[in-house]
Scaffold this active site. Structure first.
Site, PDB file in Angstrom:
ATOM      1  N   LYS A 124       0.863  -1.185   0.000  1.00  0.00           N
ATOM      2  CA  LYS A 124       0.000   0.000   0.000  1.00  0.00           C
ATOM      3  C   LYS A 124       0.890   1.222   0.000  1.00  0.00           C
ATOM      4  CE  LYS A 124      -4.431   0.794   0.002  1.00  0.00           C
ATOM      5  NZ  LYS A 124      -5.523  -0.073  -0.495  1.00  0.00           N
ATOM      6  N   ASP A 164      -6.830   4.164  -4.663  1.00  0.00           N
ATOM      7  CA  ASP A 164      -7.560   3.947  -3.413  1.00  0.00           C
ATOM      8  C   ASP A 164      -8.271   5.288  -3.192  1.00  0.00           C
ATOM      9  OD1 ASP A 164      -7.739   1.898  -1.005  1.00  0.00           O
ATOM     10  OD2 ASP A 164      -7.518   3.839  -0.051  1.00  0.00           O
ATOM     11  N   GLY A 235     -20.578   6.646   2.084  1.00  0.00           N
ATOM     12  CA  GLY A 235     -19.687   7.079   1.029  1.00  0.00           C
ATOM     13  C   GLY A 235     -20.472   7.526  -0.189  1.00  0.00           C
ATOM     14  N   PHE A 236     -19.765   8.133  -1.124  1.00  0.00           N
ATOM     15  CA  PHE A 236     -20.395   8.491  -2.407  1.00  0.00           C
ATOM     16  C   PHE A 236     -19.359   8.460  -3.528  1.00  0.00           C
ATOM     17  CE2 PHE A 236     -18.976  12.944  -3.161  1.00  0.00           C
ATOM     18  CZ  PHE A 236     -18.336  13.189  -1.956  1.00  0.00           C
ATOM     19  N   GLY A 237     -18.257   7.759  -3.270  1.00  0.00           N
ATOM     20  CA  GLY A 237     -17.174   7.670  -4.249  1.00  0.00           C
ATOM     21  C   GLY A 237     -17.358   6.471  -5.157  1.00  0.00           C
ATOM     22  N   ASN A 238     -16.252   6.077  -5.739  1.00  0.00           N
ATOM     23  CA  ASN A 238     -16.256   4.992  -6.714  1.00  0.00           C
ATOM     24  C   ASN A 238     -16.840   3.683  -6.168  1.00  0.00           C
ATOM     25  OD1 ASN A 238     -14.153   2.580  -7.572  1.00  0.00           O
ATOM     26  ND2 ASN A 238     -14.952   3.767  -9.273  1.00  0.00           N
ATOM     27  N   VAL A 239     -16.513   3.361  -4.927  1.00  0.00           N
ATOM     28  CA  VAL A 239     -16.957   2.088  -4.355  1.00  0.00           C
ATOM     29  C   VAL A 239     -18.466   2.114  -4.102  1.00  0.00           C
ATOM     30  CG1 VAL A 239     -16.706   0.554  -2.366  1.00  0.00           C
ATOM     31  CG2 VAL A 239     -14.687   1.636  -3.377  1.00  0.00           C
ATOM     32  N   TRP A 241     -20.646   4.007  -5.514  1.00  0.00           N
ATOM     33  CA  TRP A 241     -21.302   4.100  -6.819  1.00  0.00           C
ATOM     34  C   TRP A 241     -21.500   2.708  -7.437  1.00  0.00           C
ATOM     35  CZ3 TRP A 241     -18.467   2.930 -11.428  1.00  0.00           C
ATOM     36  CH2 TRP A 241     -19.139   3.199 -12.618  1.00  0.00           C
TER      37      TRP A 241
HETATM   38  O1  2IT Z   1      -8.033  -1.651  -1.148  1.00  0.00           O
HETATM   39  C1  2IT Z   1      -7.893  -2.130  -2.280  1.00  0.00           C
HETATM   40  O2  2IT Z   1      -7.961  -3.353  -2.472  1.00  0.00           O
HETATM   41  C2  2IT Z   1      -7.635  -1.212  -3.382  1.00  0.00           C
HETATM   42  N1  2IT Z   1      -7.607  -0.013  -3.166  1.00  0.00           N
HETATM   43  C3  2IT Z   1      -7.370  -1.753  -4.761  1.00  0.00           C
HETATM   44  C4  2IT Z   1      -5.938  -2.106  -4.914  1.00  0.00           C
HETATM   45  C5  2IT Z   1      -5.533  -2.513  -6.304  1.00  0.00           C
HETATM   46  O3  2IT Z   1      -4.342  -2.809  -6.451  1.00  0.00           O
HETATM   47  O4  2IT Z   1      -6.356  -2.563  -7.221  1.00  0.00           O
END
Ligand code: 2IT
Length: 445
Positions: A124, A164, A235-239, A241
């Protein structure tokens, strides 16, 4: 292995790294039994080795803002474990980012990536840079400065970062451009790329879609499904959504979204153009959901509150760590909630998880539920290696199959005598065993 003793030692070595210690404790408690049944783990020192990252890169990122003022942020890459494949995991750009948060995320990523069935290690990275309110040019200059330090440590076969929180398609584009310039190569060094320069179809949707596929499996073994279920998500981001899109498609009614400013309750359901509007909210770059209530009559904004006080069947944290605590969990249970699953990483506090477990409410942990994002990153890497692209149906079908197999692994290692599935234990044991066995095979390195 003695979990309490190990945690006390780690607390001494890494004082104040609360998120990291929380994530480690949860995994150690889950695997204690299987660890003690396998003496080869003890003799290879697996626990002592797996809780420490292989290496951490910390660097300074000076950049110039639109007013000509010099700004300085901190950047990190935590390469945690590469026993089963190249380091893999996202980059988070958020003012809250510190080493403890990136170490917890990198540690979780080891087991999550192992669960995907694909060959990926755990890592990370990120920065305390806040992309909210910044111009595109500022974000570009920052990303270029960030990559100037990071590029030597990463590569398509060594370490493959992705997005992320705070890192989406725009940031990946700028990061990729700078890597390409410095390394003089065009390879799959990052995932989440644009579709016409090596990205994969379904990657933007994958974390949310995968989360809902997992929830579907959790419901299936209870002879139920998503039809007519009321879903509260944060949340309201990519995840959020992606989760709202797929949950709605499968017949559920999503009634909440949230931001740092509070939450929206929309009893009519957040579907169709309302889901599209989440993209507008995000593009506005203000980190607020309140404007939703002005746009869609009948919905209501609750300032400074979290969505877990509404009546719902299913609760899905989709924002950030520790966003649902013990009191929230009690409220959800009292309001008739029958299932909770983290699509965010470590979205629930240990107290919240304890409430769900003690009430025998099925609870899905992030490292299983949200693994679809990184799994589809793995599929992007496969496509990059083969130098060809799969269609969206092919990627989606592979994602679906991976989520089903993660669910099966959780049942295999997490089913209790009374039939209740402890998904936390199942995910941790299944993810751990594969990595630990690989480490034993490869010797002390
Ligand atoms: O927390 C996660 O699994 C991500 N942000 C995706 C990580 C990735 O390498 O696609």
């Amino acid at each position: 292995m003695n979990v309490d003793k190990l945690i006390i030692q780690l607390e001494k070595k890494h004082p104040g790294e609360l998120e990291y210690l929380q994530a480690v404790r949860e995994v150690l408690e889950s695997i204690e039994e299987v660890y003690n049944q396998n003496p080869q783990f003890e003799s290879a020192g697996i626990i002592e080795r797996i809780v420490e990252p292989d290496r951490i890169l910390t660097f300074k990122i000076p950049w110039v803002d639109d007013n000509g003022k010099v700004q300085v942020n901190l950047g990190y890459r935590v390469q945690f474990n590469n026993a089963i494949g190249p380091y893999k995991g996202g980059l988070r750009f958020h003012p809250s980012v510190n080493l403890s948060i990136l170490k917890f995320l990198g540690f979780e990523q080891i087991f999550k990536n192992s669960l995907t069935t694909l060959p990926m290690g755990g890592a990370k990275g990120g920065s305390d840079f806040n992309p909210k309110g910044k111009s595109d040019h500022e974000v570009m200059r920052f990303c270029q400065a960030f990559m100037t330090e990071l590029w030597e440590l990463i590569g398509p076969e060594t370490d493959v970062p992705a997005g992320d929180i705070g890192v989406g398609g725009r940031e990946i584009g700028f990061l990729y451009g700078m890597y390409k310039k410095l390394a003089k190569e065009n390879t799959g060094v990052l995932t989440g790329k644009g579709l016409n320069w090596g990205g994969s179809l379904i990657r933007p949707e994958a974390t949310g879609f995968g989360g809902i596929y997992f929830v579907e499996e959790m419901l299936k073994i209870q002879k139920s499904n998503l039809k007519g279920k009321v879903v509260a998500l944060s949340g309201f981001g990519n995840v959020a959504w992606g989760a709202a899109l797929k949950a709605t498609e499968l017949g559920a009614k999503v009634v909440t979204i949230s931001g740092p400013d509070g939450y929206i309750y929309d009893a009519a359901g957040i579907s169709g153009e309302k889901i599209d509007y989440m993209l507008d909210l995000r593009a506005s770059n203000n980190d607020v959901v309140a404007p939703y209530a002005d746009k869609f009559k009948g919905s209501k904004f609750f300032a400074g509150k979290r969505p877990w006080e509404v009546k719902c069947d299913i609760a899905l944290p989709c924002a950030t760590q520790n966003e649902l605590d013990g009191d929230d969990a009690k409220k959800l249970v009292a309001n008739g909630c029958i299932l909770a699953a983290e699509i965010s990483n470590m979205g629930c506090t240990p107290e919240a998880v304890e409430v769900f477990h003690s009430k025998k409410i099925p609870f899905g942990p992030g490292k299983a539920v949200n693994a679809g994002g990184v799994a589809t990153s793995g599929l992007e890497m496969s496509q990059n290696s083969m130098k060809l692209n799969w269609g969206s149906e092919e990627v989606d079908q592979r994602l679906h199959q991976i989520m089903t197999s993660i669910h099966e692994a959780c049942i295999k290692y997490g089913k209790e005598k009374d039939g209740y599935v402890n998904y936390v234990k199942g995910a941790n044991v299944a993810g751990f065993l594969k990595v630990a066995n690989a480490m034993v095979d490869q010797g002390v390195i």
